[in-house]
Write an enzyme that holds these catalytic residues in place. Structure first.
Site, PDB file in Angstrom:
ATOM      1  N   TYR A  33      21.158  37.575 -42.987  1.00 36.84           N
ATOM      2  CA  TYR A  33      20.565  37.465 -41.654  1.00 36.84           C
ATOM      3  C   TYR A  33      20.519  38.819 -40.970  1.00 36.84           C
ATOM      4  O   TYR A  33      21.141  39.791 -41.428  1.00 36.84           O
ATOM      5  CB  TYR A  33      21.342  36.458 -40.797  1.00 36.84           C
ATOM      6  CG  TYR A  33      22.679  36.959 -40.282  1.00 36.84           C
ATOM      7  CD1 TYR A  33      23.762  37.117 -41.137  1.00 36.84           C
ATOM      8  CD2 TYR A  33      22.858  37.286 -38.937  1.00 36.84           C
ATOM      9  CE1 TYR A  33      24.983  37.577 -40.661  1.00 36.84           C
ATOM     10  CE2 TYR A  33      24.079  37.742 -38.453  1.00 36.84           C
ATOM     11  CZ  TYR A  33      25.133  37.878 -39.323  1.00 36.84           C
ATOM     12  OH  TYR A  33      26.341  38.338 -38.862  1.00 36.84           O
ATOM     13  N   ARG A  52      18.225  47.450 -43.568  1.00 34.94           N
ATOM     14  CA  ARG A  52      19.493  46.795 -43.938  1.00 34.94           C
ATOM     15  C   ARG A  52      19.234  45.408 -44.535  1.00 34.94           C
ATOM     16  O   ARG A  52      19.886  45.012 -45.501  1.00 34.94           O
ATOM     17  CB  ARG A  52      20.420  46.694 -42.720  1.00 34.94           C
ATOM     18  CG  ARG A  52      21.765  46.067 -43.071  1.00 34.94           C
ATOM     19  CD  ARG A  52      22.750  46.121 -41.931  1.00 34.94           C
ATOM     20  NE  ARG A  52      22.316  45.323 -40.800  1.00 34.94           N
ATOM     21  CZ  ARG A  52      22.910  45.313 -39.613  1.00 34.94           C
ATOM     22  NH1 ARG A  52      23.969  46.079 -39.391  1.00 34.94           N
ATOM     23  NH2 ARG A  52      22.467  44.570 -38.622  1.00 34.94           N
ATOM     24  N   ARG A 100      21.149  20.973 -55.801  1.00 34.51           N
ATOM     25  CA  ARG A 100      22.411  21.709 -55.728  1.00 34.51           C
ATOM     26  C   ARG A 100      22.959  22.033 -57.124  1.00 34.51           C
ATOM     27  O   ARG A 100      23.313  21.130 -57.883  1.00 34.51           O
ATOM     28  CB  ARG A 100      23.447  20.913 -54.937  1.00 34.51           C
ATOM     29  CG  ARG A 100      24.718  21.715 -54.664  1.00 34.51           C
ATOM     30  CD  ARG A 100      25.732  20.931 -53.848  1.00 34.51           C
ATOM     31  NE  ARG A 100      26.898  21.767 -53.575  1.00 34.51           N
ATOM     32  CZ  ARG A 100      27.881  21.999 -54.449  1.00 34.51           C
ATOM     33  NH1 ARG A 100      27.832  21.448 -55.640  1.00 34.51           N
ATOM     34  NH2 ARG A 100      28.905  22.776 -54.115  1.00 34.51           N
ATOM     35  N   HIS A 102      24.965  25.768 -58.929  1.00 31.14           N
ATOM     36  CA  HIS A 102      25.387  27.124 -58.555  1.00 31.14           C
ATOM     37  C   HIS A 102      24.451  28.248 -59.020  1.00 31.14           C
ATOM     38  O   HIS A 102      24.135  29.143 -58.249  1.00 31.14           O
ATOM     39  CB  HIS A 102      26.823  27.382 -59.000  1.00 31.14           C
ATOM     40  CG  HIS A 102      27.831  26.652 -58.173  1.00 31.14           C
ATOM     41  ND1 HIS A 102      27.952  25.276 -58.173  1.00 31.14           N
ATOM     42  CD2 HIS A 102      28.750  27.094 -57.285  1.00 31.14           C
ATOM     43  CE1 HIS A 102      28.899  24.913 -57.339  1.00 31.14           C
ATOM     44  NE2 HIS A 102      29.416  25.992 -56.779  1.00 31.14           N
ATOM     45  N   LYS A 147      24.955  41.764 -45.172  1.00 31.97           N
ATOM     46  CA  LYS A 147      24.967  40.940 -43.952  1.00 31.97           C
ATOM     47  C   LYS A 147      24.711  39.485 -44.344  1.00 31.97           C
ATOM     48  O   LYS A 147      23.640  38.919 -44.116  1.00 31.97           O
ATOM     49  CB  LYS A 147      23.949  41.457 -42.928  1.00 31.97           C
ATOM     50  CG  LYS A 147      24.267  41.001 -41.508  1.00 31.97           C
ATOM     51  CD  LYS A 147      23.563  41.839 -40.471  1.00 31.97           C
ATOM     52  CE  LYS A 147      23.621  41.264 -39.070  1.00 31.97           C
ATOM     53  NZ  LYS A 147      24.962  41.172 -38.482  1.00 31.97           N
ATOM     54  N   GLU A 180      36.870  46.890 -39.020  1.00 37.45           N
ATOM     55  CA  GLU A 180      35.890  46.477 -38.006  1.00 37.45           C
ATOM     56  C   GLU A 180      36.369  45.190 -37.357  1.00 37.45           C
ATOM     57  O   GLU A 180      37.460  44.707 -37.644  1.00 37.45           O
ATOM     58  CB  GLU A 180      34.506  46.272 -38.633  1.00 37.45           C
ATOM     59  CG  GLU A 180      34.463  45.153 -39.652  1.00 37.45           C
ATOM     60  CD  GLU A 180      33.084  44.940 -40.272  1.00 37.45           C
ATOM     61  OE1 GLU A 180      32.067  45.184 -39.611  1.00 37.45           O
ATOM     62  OE2 GLU A 180      33.043  44.500 -41.438  1.00 37.45           O
ATOM     63  N   LEU A 205      30.604  46.074 -42.528  1.00 38.81           N
ATOM     64  CA  LEU A 205      29.160  46.009 -42.356  1.00 38.81           C
ATOM     65  C   LEU A 205      28.727  47.283 -41.620  1.00 38.81           C
ATOM     66  O   LEU A 205      29.275  47.599 -40.557  1.00 38.81           O
ATOM     67  CB  LEU A 205      28.773  44.788 -41.516  1.00 38.81           C
ATOM     68  CG  LEU A 205      27.273  44.692 -41.305  1.00 38.81           C
ATOM     69  CD1 LEU A 205      26.584  44.166 -42.552  1.00 38.81           C
ATOM     70  CD2 LEU A 205      26.937  43.827 -40.119  1.00 38.81           C
TER      71      LEU A 205
END
Ligand code: PDD
Length: 287
Positions: A33, A52, A100, A102, A147, A180, A205
């Protein structure tokens, strides 16, 4: 004013903005995101955010749902349809919808959603008086440079901060070093007037706000040490601050109940904030 969001090629009323229950983001946190601020309907630091995003997608081998130029077009269109001057744009890309299982699905397109919200900037009092933070153990995985939407450890740490009446949780490794925060980068200013902040490796990040701050600080001739700092160093610092798209540069005056420096926002922090406001003004015309 109706709120419009974007879901895979369609601009829809926010209440109708949905993806399938087998979206891999929903089931595996298999996605990334970005959060981008806008002022006067202009996106701040759009290119570094998109770069990014590209790095995050590449690291997870997710094929981008569209070229960057198209993404920029959709972002603008969404801002235009929301009729909001200032705020934040949230964008999420997951590996797509598939039964579903993996391993990566073979013939799935990434899901792209975007939403716009109002400004989330800190309160005036938080800027003028500073905020407090608490330390929390860092429970995250080893690729914090991506991210990723897998934010459960961040959610738990931030909740602990909220419960303690603090603004943010600073995440501490097993050796007592802070890379962070749960939702922001951070820095301290030593008695010599030097900024200490973590280097951008896989442990944190790499924040866009942090990058801008470093550039502003360098131009101002402030010395910068790129290294994580310990809780002890933070307690002994002259000043401290945190940085993110939604917090800008925010003075931190208390850590785990211990006053930092004079207990008031520091001179260097406030100067950097002033320069950051100028940066926003230069790009968006917003004072
Ligand atoms: N958070 N570190 C973490 C763990 C973050 O979640 C964020 C941003 C940052 C600062 O990055 P930037 O300056 O690019 O916003 C650092 C966003 C705003 C969020 O999750 O809402």
């Amino acid at each position: 004013m109706s709120r419009i969001s974007y879901v895979n090629g369609r601009y829809v009323h926010h209440s109708q903005a949905m993806v399938h229950m087998e979206d891999r983001g929903y089931q595996f946190a298999d996605g990334v995101y970005e959060v981008i601020a806008f002022y006067n309907r202009r996106l701040l630091d759009e290119i570094p955010h998109l770069e990014r995003l590209e790095r995050s997608l590449k690291a997870l081998e997710i094929t981008p749902p569209m070229p960057q130029a198209s993404l920029r077009f959709v972002m603008r269109e969404l801002l235009a349809r929301n009729n909001r001057e200032d705020g934040t744009l949230y964008m999420q890309i997951t590996r797509g919808t598939a039964r579903r299982d993996h391993p990566f699905p073979k013939h799935t397109r990434a899901n792209l959603v975007m939403a716009v919200t109002g400004p989330k900037c800190p309160k005036e009092k938080e800027v003028s008086e500073g905020v407090s933070v608490i330390t929390q153990p860092d429970l995250r995985w080893a690729r914090r440079d991506i991210k990723s939407i897998a934010l459960l450890p961040n959610v738990l740490a931030k909740q602990a901060a909220t419960h303690a009446g603090a603004r943010e949780a600073w995440l501490m490794d097993e050796n007592g070093f802070i890379g962070e925060g749960a939702v922001s980068n951070n820095a301290i200013v030593t008695a010599k007037g030097e900024i200490t902040t973590s280097p951008t490796d896989q442990h944190i990040l790499g924040g866009i706000t942090r990058e801008v701050m470093l550039e502003l600080a360098r131009k101002e001739g402030i010395k910068i040490l790129l290294k994580p700092f310990s809780v002890k160093e933070a307690e002994a610092a002259e000043e401290a601050f945190l940085m993110s798209t939604t917090s800008n540069i925010l003075p931190v005056t208390c850590i785990d109940g211990t006053k930092i420096g004079s207990g008031r926002p520091g001179k260097i922090t406030l100067r950097l904030l002033e320069l950051y406001h100028e940066h926003i003004y230069r790009q968006t015309g917003k004072r």
